[in-house]
Write a protein that holds these residues in place. Structure first.
Motif, PDB file in Angstrom:
ATOM      1  N   GLU A 126       0.998  -1.094   0.066  1.00 17.66           N
ATOM      2  CA  GLU A 126      -0.088   0.020  -0.022  1.00 17.66           C
ATOM      3  C   GLU A 126       0.822   1.114   0.073  1.00 17.66           C
ATOM      4  OE1 GLU A 126      -3.465   0.217   0.345  1.00 17.66           O
ATOM      5  OE2 GLU A 126      -3.531  -1.963  -0.058  1.00 17.66           O
ATOM      6  N   ARG A 127       0.285   2.376  -0.477  1.00 16.52           N
ATOM      7  CA  ARG A 127       1.135   3.751  -0.436  1.00 16.52           C
ATOM      8  C   ARG A 127       1.434   3.949   0.860  1.00 16.52           C
ATOM      9  NH1 ARG A 127      -2.272   7.783  -3.382  1.00 16.52           N
ATOM     10  NH2 ARG A 127      -0.386   8.815  -3.745  1.00 16.52           N
ATOM     11  N   GLU A 142       0.301   1.524   8.992  1.00 17.23           N
ATOM     12  CA  GLU A 142       0.650   2.333   8.134  1.00 17.23           C
ATOM     13  C   GLU A 142       2.263   2.262   7.877  1.00 17.23           C
ATOM     14  OE1 GLU A 142      -1.220   4.234   6.202  1.00 17.23           O
ATOM     15  OE2 GLU A 142      -3.140   4.007   7.340  1.00 17.23           O
ATOM     16  N   LYS A 197       1.247   8.958   0.127  1.00 20.16           N
ATOM     17  CA  LYS A 197      -0.209   9.353   0.109  1.00 20.16           C
ATOM     18  C   LYS A 197      -0.470  10.508   0.935  1.00 20.16           C
ATOM     19  CE  LYS A 197      -1.510   5.904   3.442  1.00 20.16           C
ATOM     20  NZ  LYS A 197      -2.243   4.847   3.725  1.00 20.16           N
ATOM     21  N   LYS A 214      -6.674   5.315   4.501  1.00 24.22           N
ATOM     22  CA  LYS A 214      -6.178   4.241   5.405  1.00 24.22           C
ATOM     23  C   LYS A 214      -5.853   2.946   4.814  1.00 24.22           C
ATOM     24  CE  LYS A 214      -6.796   4.655  10.026  1.00 24.22           C
ATOM     25  NZ  LYS A 214      -7.391   4.114  11.410  1.00 24.22           N
ATOM     26  N   ASN A 215      -4.815   2.514   5.406  1.00 25.69           N
ATOM     27  CA  ASN A 215      -4.356   1.234   4.821  1.00 25.69           C
ATOM     28  C   ASN A 215      -4.635   0.066   5.800  1.00 25.69           C
ATOM     29  OD1 ASN A 215      -2.609  -0.600   3.953  1.00 25.69           O
ATOM     30  ND2 ASN A 215      -0.614   0.495   4.213  1.00 25.69           N
ATOM     31  N   ALA A 218      -3.722  -2.897   5.648  1.00 21.73           N
ATOM     32  CA  ALA A 218      -2.636  -3.817   5.866  1.00 21.73           C
ATOM     33  C   ALA A 218      -2.226  -4.008   7.456  1.00 21.73           C
ATOM     34  CB  ALA A 218      -1.128  -3.389   5.371  1.00 21.73           C
TER      35      ALA A 218
END
Lengths: 262, 262
Positions: free
Chosen positions: B2-3, B28, B66, B224-225, B227
């Motif tokens: 993810e970013r 994050e 991001k 929001k991530n 992960a």
């Protein structure tokens, strides 16, 4: 009034050079510029230091100065050649050459240099010392907190003593015979540095060497002042307590201190 | 992957914010940029700090970040509005607003701010606090040596303790109830500052407030991530011992640290 000498530094450091000039050349007047707004120079880029140095030199020449002393090692290391190029008619001295000439010819044994990050990264002391004396053993260390702590007025405190210990308690200084204070601020804590190393290490008094070289250069260029009374003026890009107190310590209470942006 | 979030500071200080983000938002990933080559920012001009901040933001965005967290108070004080203007599509957070919102709404009594010269001269904390709570009593002091001494790795020594005493032993802090550490470096000597003032003064934990605000802002922007495993990368404009050791203290021995000029 005879023409004054222009002296500049990032802040209080160059006052050690100004004080030596007063002592060695009591007939010479000077204008001192302390760039306190941009102090310390030691962690700034060569381009930035050169830009400030040019602006200050222009200001000092506008005040009819007959010679310029770059009383700052960082500016001497990175801006001297540009200034010489841009102001070819002007006598310009840096604080590095007189020290290098003295150390390379007079001292024996291992030589240490402590200075700001800008000066150490330029490698200028090693380069010049080895040019004059290729067999010399030279060690150096960046001691970047020393100038700002002096600029903050924290000489002769736990802070300066702690920083000296942290930086100088290093095996590379073992067997040192001579220490060059490669920053004009450092003579303000010279006693503490000398105390740390003890009498076996000789700490070089750069301001006096610079003042003597200035006297010689003025004589060679027929610029010596025959006067016996000198006048000292101080310009600051930003007033600071440390500057006023160090300037008063060297030049008395009645000093002429003006704020001047560059 | 993810970013990631982009975080930057002049050096080690923003690592306190990065560590809080890791704790508060464990899913994050982030890319941290420490501009050690130009540290400290606190004594540089607003124009210079803004130029560095823009260059770093461009680099972080080129790495697909991001959101940007300006994890430096000096840059937050002088460069935030320019960054928001130049990068209108990007979520940008500063470290000042979350602290001001918390202090102005939650705390009572006299509030003190200590920060770099750049931050104090901007007057931003006073302005923002008084906007939210016009009756608040606010005092502030520039403590310019603290960031460079932390950047040099001199935490928990005579040097840091001496400097804290020199700066904070000042009658203007009498009767203080809250102290804002207006520089992201200062949490690294928070215990020493707290010890100086004693328990009657509450020292505000800014990094945690910034991390919570980031979580809220990411949620509002659907960024929001989801992960559960995060990845941390560190870029430095110049490798320094202090940076590596603080980064390892917070993020473990196996950190990914790259030198990157901007």
């Amino acid at each position: 009034m005879e023409r004054p000498i222009g002296i500049f530094d990032s802040g209080v450091g160059g006052l050690t050079v100004a004080a030596a000039i007063k002592k060695v050349l009591p007939g010479e007047s000077f204008i001192y510029f302390g760039d306190t707004q941009h102090a310390p120079y030691g962690d700034k880029s060569a381009e930035t230091i050169t830009r400030y140095s040019e602006n200050i030199t222009r200001f000092l020449l506008s005040q009819n100065c007959k010679a310029i002393v770059i009383a700052c090692n960082s500016a001497s290391a990175v801006a001297y050649s540009t200034l010489v190029q841009k102001f070819p008619q002007t006598v310009i001295l840096n604080v590095i050459d007189p020290v290098v000439e003295f150390v390379a010819t007079v001292t024996r044994g291992k030589v240490g240099i402590i200075a700001t990050r800008a000066t150490i990264q330029s490698g200028i002391y090693e380069k010049k010392l080895l040019q004059l004396n290729p067999k010399m053993e030279v060690v150096s260390a960046a001691t970047p907190l020393l100038a700002p702590l002096i600029e903050e007025g924290f000489m002769h405190t736990d802070i300066s003593q702690g920083a000296i210990r942290e930086y100088l308690d290093d095996s590379k200084f073992n067997g040192l015979s001579t220490l060059i204070l490669g920053c004009t601020h450092y003579p303000l804590i010279e006693r503490e540095i000398q105390h740390f190393f003890g009498e076996k290490v000789s700490v070089v008094d750069s301001p006096e060497l610079v003042a003597r070289k200035l006297g010689k250069t003025l004589a060679e260029n027929n610029l010596k002042n025959p006067a016996t009374v000198a006048d000292y003026r101080f310009y600051l890009s930003e007033k600071t307590t440390a500057f006023s107190s160090v300037a008063r310590m060297f030049f008395g209470e009645g000093i002429n201190l003006t704020e001047q942006r560059i």
